[in-house]
Each structure stands twice: as structure tokens, then as C-alpha cells.
Design an enzyme around this catalytic site. Structure first.
Site, short mmCIF file in Angstrom:
data_model
loop_
_atom_site.label_atom_id
_atom_site.label_comp_id
_atom_site.label_asym_id
_atom_site.label_seq_id
_atom_site.Cartn_x
_atom_site.Cartn_y
_atom_site.Cartn_z
N THR A 178 3.75 8.22 9.01
CA THR A 178 2.99 7.08 8.49
C THR A 178 4.00 6.02 8.05
OG1 THR A 178 2.96 7.79 6.16
CG2 THR A 178 1.23 8.68 7.60
N ARG A 179 3.51 4.99 7.37
CA ARG A 179 4.41 3.96 6.83
C ARG A 179 4.91 4.34 5.44
NH1 ARG A 179 3.85 -1.18 4.89
NH2 ARG A 179 1.59 -0.95 4.72
N LYS A 180 4.66 5.56 5.02
CA LYS A 180 5.11 6.04 3.72
C LYS A 180 6.56 6.50 3.83
CE LYS A 180 0.45 7.42 2.33
NZ LYS A 180 -0.45 8.54 1.97
N THR A 181 7.45 5.54 3.91
CA THR A 181 8.86 5.82 4.07
C THR A 181 9.64 5.30 2.86
OG1 THR A 181 9.08 3.74 5.30
CG2 THR A 181 8.78 5.74 6.60
N THR A 315 7.62 12.11 5.96
CA THR A 315 8.70 11.27 5.44
C THR A 315 8.69 11.19 3.92
OG1 THR A 315 7.28 9.33 5.80
CG2 THR A 315 8.92 9.83 7.50
#
Length: 329
Positions: A178-181, A315
Site C-alpha cells: 500500500t502507500r503506508k511506507t 511495509t
């Protein structure tokens, strides 16, 4: 493990000119049966700029007293893997020592990105490379290089475990991040996803339009209106995904022209039932399952009507792989 063969990185050219080092650097990447090496995905200017930011965060702000103590005699250090996992992040390790200047990295033939070193441990250290250069330069880049590889390998390891679960169960959809970086570290973590065999999902806000619940609520609650407005701006060149809390919302999104619907926070049985009904009406629209899914629960969501299962944990919840860089003495 990720099935991988790759061209190995040979000794990098000794050079103190950081501008030319990117041109001289031989990149490393994963090869699968149907995939070219991954390292060319990393544009040298972007890779070098990111690595220099990493180094800037760690190097002394004034005098390097530790560097003064050891001096600039050319010495060698060995890169050792000390815990099991999938190897990833070699381009970042290489780029750090290119940026440090006058350093070369000679990789072992066994240092194959995507390979799983199941027998690595504190008592069975696996040598991956020899780094040569002024000792102060080696020590200046040591921790930044190891941090990058440790975390990238951690993402690749967890991603590969999830992909193996999917393939063992016979599910052929995409396991995605996901964009959870980590802010400032996204490129490393996204690269780790690819090495592990997972999909990156969108890389940033510009890559694909995703209309989440906040977007819908903020523009009056109309999915149809939000999708049509997004399409006017994005045209044919971008996909539009809509986060949906119900089958009804998914159908509305598809009717409005969405390319992807995310069934968010559905219970497994409801997800399978609603995905099947949705696909019967919109077989060419991608269905993504997301929300609270982990490696231990993902098998509950496998369905021929689900195309993508995304997990923020890939991530956010990975364990780092242990590496060390030791001066040969």
C-alpha cells in the site's frame, strides 16, 4: 523463495567523482522467468539523490573525529548476512559507497537478489561482498548501507512469504503493498516488494487516482460525481480506483467509470459473495480486497473474483534482516 537468477554486480570502478560513478555503476536486479532485471527501474539521478539524503542524515555536521582516528588507508571490509531472509537492496548498498567516493564493491556470485538464504545465522554468516576503499569512507557509509539493505530485505522476505502462501493455495491474483511506507524511504520499501514478488500498488498520489471515503465525503457524498470529476482531469491515461464500503457503492463506482474498486474492511465471506456478484456485472473491473488483512488471515480472502489483496503490513510490519560490515584484519 522468489525464483531468481541475475547478472552479478562486478567490482565498481574506483572513482572520487560522484557524478560519473552513476554512469560507471553496474546495477543489480531480480530476474524471473518473465521479468527483466529490476535495478533499471531505479533512475540513477533519483537513486543517487536519495542515497545522498540518507548519508546527509548520518554524517557528522562538522568534524568526523571517527574518520580522523582511522585515517584514509585503503582497507577492505566484508558484508555478512547473519539472519535468514530474502536478499534485496543491493543497488542501494552499492549507491551508498559510490556516493562515499573511492570505494568499490566486489559481489560474491551467491549474492543474488531475490534468493532466500534460509541458513544464514549469527553462527553461519554468509559472505556477500567485499568493499574496498579508504577506511574512513568505509565506516562513513557502513550504517547507511546496512540500514537500507536490512529493511529492503525485510520487506522482500515478508512479501515473498505472502506470495508463496497465495501460490500454494492456488490463488493467482496479486499480493500488493500500500502507500503506508516510511517517509523518505518509500523507494527502498517499494523495491523490496518487487524483489519479494509482490506488487507495489501506486507509488505516489500521481500514479493512480484513488478516491477514498474522505474524498467522497468531502465532495458531497456522491461517488458518481467524484469519479466523473476525476475522469475529466485524468483522461484516458490514468486508472481510477474507488474505496467502497458496500457492494452497492462498488456497483455505483463501476457504473460511473471506475477501473478498480476496493472492497474495504469486508469480512471474508461477505467479500467473496459480493465480489462474485460484482464480477458477474463488471467482469473487466479490477477488484481489490484491503483493510486489516495480514499474512495469517489473507488465505481467508482468496477468491477467483478477487484480483488484488493489499496489505499495509508488508511495509509497516516487517522484521529487518541482520547484516554486518566488518573490516578485514
Amino acid at each position: 523463495r522468489a525464483e531468481a537468477t541475475q547478472g552479478h554486480l562486478r567490482s565498481s570502478t574506483m572513482s572520487s567523482n560522484n557524478d560519473s560513478s552513476a554512469k560507471k555503476r553496474q546495477r543489480i536486479g531480480l530476474l524471473t522467468n518473465d521479468q527483466a532485471p529490476l535495478a533499471p527501474l531505479l533512475p540513477p539521478p533519483q537513486l543517487d539523490a536519495i542515497v545522498k539524503q540518507f548519508l546527509q542524515d548520518d554524517i557528522p555536521s562538522h568534524f568526523d573525529v571517527g574518520g580522523y582516528v582511522v585515517g584514509n588507508e585503503v582497507q577492505q571490509a566484508e558484508l555478512l548476512m547473519k539472519s535468514p531472509g530474502v536478499l534485496a537492496g543491493l543497488p542501494f548498498f552499492q549507491a551508498v559507497f559510490d556516493a562515499c567516493g573511492e570505494c568499490s564493491v566486489q559481489w560474491e556470485n551467491s549474492a543474488v537478489e531475490g534468493h532466500s538464504f534460509d541458513d544464514a545465522s549469527g553462527s553461519n554468516k554468509i559472505k556477500l561482498a567485499t568493499v574496498t576503499g579508504p577506511v574512513s569512507h568505509l565506516l562513513r557509509g557502513e550504517r547507511t548501507a546496512l540500514n537500507s539493505m536490512s529493511r529492503c530485505s525485510g520487506v522482500a522476505t515478508l512479501s515473498n512469504e505472502c506470495v508463496r502462501i497465495a501460490r500454494t493455495a492456488g490463488w493467482q491474483g496479486e499480493v500488493a503493498g500500500t502507500r503506508k511506507t516510511t517517509p523518505g524511504f518509500r523507494l527502498v520499501e517499494k523495491y523490496g516488494l518487487l524483489v519479494g514478488g509482490a506488487s507495489t500498488h501506486r507509488l505516489d498520489l500521481s500514479q493512480m487516482v484513488m478516491l477514498k471515503d474522505n474524498h467522497i465525503w468531502a465532495c458531497g457524498g456522491s461517488i458518481e460525481s467524484a469519479v466523473k470529476k476525476a475522469r475529466r482531469a485524468s483522461g484516458f491515461s490514468q486508472k481510477i480506483e474507488v474505496e467502497c464500503q458496500s457492494l452497492e457503492e462498488a456497483l455505483t463506482a463501476a457504473e460511473a467509470g471506475a477501473d478498480v474498486v476496493m472492497l474495504d474492511n469486508f469480512q471474508p465471506e461477505r467479500l467473496k459473495k459480493d465480489a462474485a456478484e460484482f464480477k458477474s456485472k463488471f467482469p473487466h473491473v479490477t477488484v481489490e480486497a484491503s483493510g486489516g488483512i495480514t499474512m495469517s488471515t489473507m488465505a481467508d480472502y482468496f477468491s477467483p473474483h478477487v484480483d488484488v489483496i493489499s496489505q499495509g503490513k508488508l511495509t509497516q510490519g516487517y522484521d529487518c534482516i541482520d547484516f554486518s560490515l566488518k573490516i578485514i584484519h
